[in-house]
Design an enzyme around this catalytic site. Structure first.
Site, PDB file in Angstrom:
ATOM      1  N   SER A  95      10.733  73.179  51.319  1.00  0.00           N
ATOM      2  CA  SER A  95      10.738  73.849  50.031  1.00  0.00           C
ATOM      3  C   SER A  95      10.726  75.365  50.214  1.00  0.00           C
ATOM      4  O   SER A  95      11.647  75.911  50.812  1.00  0.00           O
ATOM      5  CB  SER A  95       9.549  73.337  49.197  1.00  0.00           C
ATOM      6  OG  SER A  95       9.678  73.679  47.852  1.00  0.00           O
TER       7      SER A  95
ATOM      8  N   HIS B  70      12.627  65.736  45.595  1.00  0.00           N
ATOM      9  CA  HIS B  70      12.087  66.861  46.358  1.00  0.00           C
ATOM     10  C   HIS B  70      10.937  66.422  47.254  1.00  0.00           C
ATOM     11  O   HIS B  70      10.760  66.954  48.356  1.00  0.00           O
ATOM     12  CB  HIS B  70      11.614  67.954  45.394  1.00  0.00           C
ATOM     13  CG  HIS B  70      11.229  69.229  46.078  1.00  0.00           C
ATOM     14  ND1 HIS B  70      12.135  69.984  46.792  1.00  0.00           N
ATOM     15  CD2 HIS B  70      10.034  69.876  46.169  1.00  0.00           C
ATOM     16  CE1 HIS B  70      11.520  71.056  47.288  1.00  0.00           C
ATOM     17  NE2 HIS B  70      10.248  71.006  46.929  1.00  0.00           N
TER      18      HIS B  70
ATOM     19  N   ASP C 255      17.214  65.573  45.192  1.00  0.00           N
ATOM     20  CA  ASP C 255      16.362  66.719  44.887  1.00  0.00           C
ATOM     21  C   ASP C 255      16.890  67.439  43.649  1.00  0.00           C
ATOM     22  O   ASP C 255      18.059  67.828  43.601  1.00  0.00           O
ATOM     23  CB  ASP C 255      16.349  67.681  46.085  1.00  0.00           C
ATOM     24  CG  ASP C 255      15.212  68.686  46.037  1.00  0.00           C
ATOM     25  OD1 ASP C 255      14.851  69.136  44.934  1.00  0.00           O
ATOM     26  OD2 ASP C 255      14.704  69.048  47.114  1.00  0.00           O
TER      27      ASP C 255
END
Length: 336
Positions: free
Chosen positions: A128, A311, A282
């Site tokens: 991330s 995600h 995602d």
């Protein structure tokens, strides 16, 4: 306290403010070998701290402390490194200055080089916002970083991602207790609302259709929304969240004095062998964005993580996704 502090002194940040007495919190795992060739840098993610990265570190894994010296630097704003919640006046609370990817990574570089005398890094890896920092490491220090593995992230925050974060910001600041950032008690309504906003983005539509929250120990959808998502954000400081949110929204590895906004040139500067791993579903960082980025990187492969965890394929909750990531890291570290 299971981490250490690297004192940075007075730092002039990219956007012009001086962060006085700046501190970078970090934790190391394993032992630095004699020639300092076994170094892995593993930055943290949005709101995460070093212990939140430990699911990918362990015996028999790619990030094995018996083989590698793993440095986990905490992002500025995450509550351990200099943050709104721990910085003295006048740059405390909502006056905490804006921090960029460039700021984070150049300060991490100081830690690696000045504290440990390291000249080469075997791998930089991150999830991330950690992936954003990983890409930033790759283009700023191409002769230092041998390999990178950004997963479920990007080299530049896309407009749709910015819109999502505007929803997070609006949910948090709508709470009257927010008080422009000068709150005396946490804005708990806003923090709970942030959890609800995040819940619709962090995981995919099929994840919810298949009720996979049951695998995490929740008894109903509402139990998951309250017990996991609201509970997750109630532990966070609101000003810290907003400081890191600004860094995320302005994430762009080319937005710095080196590349002056030339995004393709920044991508092309990443000489490291790279396996870029988007999650197939995602909603923040779609695989198509990574495919385009990889097409402008000279030594990179895009390898999507299959499955429905969205995600959170990169968060350590799905054993199958963890194996996929770990296998890719083992393959990457085995390349010369």
């Amino acid at each position: 306290m299971d981490y250490e502090i690297f004192e940075l002194g007075d730092i002039v940040l990219q956007r012009g403010a001086t962060l006085r007495g700046a501190k970078l919190a970090y934790k190391t795992y394993g032992t630095l070998n004699a020639d300092k060739s076994n170094v892995i840098v593993y930055p943290t993610w949005y709101s995460g701290q070093h212990h939140d990265n430990e699911w990918l570190i362990g015996p028999g894994m790619a990030l094995d402390p018996a083989k590698y010296f793993i440095i986990v630097p905490n992002m500025l704003g995450n509550g351990l490194s200099s943050s709104p919640s721990n910085t003295p006046q006048p740059y405390d609370l909502s006056r905490f200055p804006n921090v960029t990817l460039y700021d984070n990574v150049t300060l991490q570089h100081r830690l690696v080089t000045q504290k440990f005398g390291i000249e080469r890094i075997a791998l930089v890896v991150g999830w991330s916002m950690g992936a954003q920092q990983t890409n930033q490491w790759g283009c700023l220090y191409p002769d230092m970083v041998r390999r990178i593995a950004p997963f479920c992230g990007s080299a530049k925050t896309a407009p749709h991602n910015i819109v999502f974060l505007e929803g997070v910001k609006a949910a948090l600041t709508a709470d009257a207790a927010w008080n422009g950032g000068w709150y005396t008690t946490p804005p708990t309504r806003g923090l709970r609302a942030v959890g609800r906003v995040y819940a619709g983005w962090g995981l995919s539509q099929p994840f919810y259709m298949q009720e996979l929250w049951r695998e995490l120990g929740f008894s109903s959808l509402e139990d998951f929304l309250v017990g996991y998502w609201e509970g997750f954000f109630l532990k966070k400081d609101a000003n810290n969240l907003l400081a890191m949110l600004w860094s995320w929204q302005h994430g762009d590895i080319s937005d710095n004095p080196v590349f002056k906004g030339d995004f393709k040139r920044a991508l092309g500067a990443i000489k490291a062998r790279a396996i870029v791993m988007p999650a197939e579903r995602d909603l923040y960082f779609p695989a198509a964005d990574n495919e385009w980025e990889v097409s402008h990187m000279p030594n990179a492969e895009c390898r999507p993580i299959p499955g429905v965890w969205g995600h959170f394929a990169g968060g350590g909750s799905s054993p199958a996704d963890t194996r996929f990531i770990d296998d890719a890291l083992k393959e990457l570290l085995a390349t010369p």
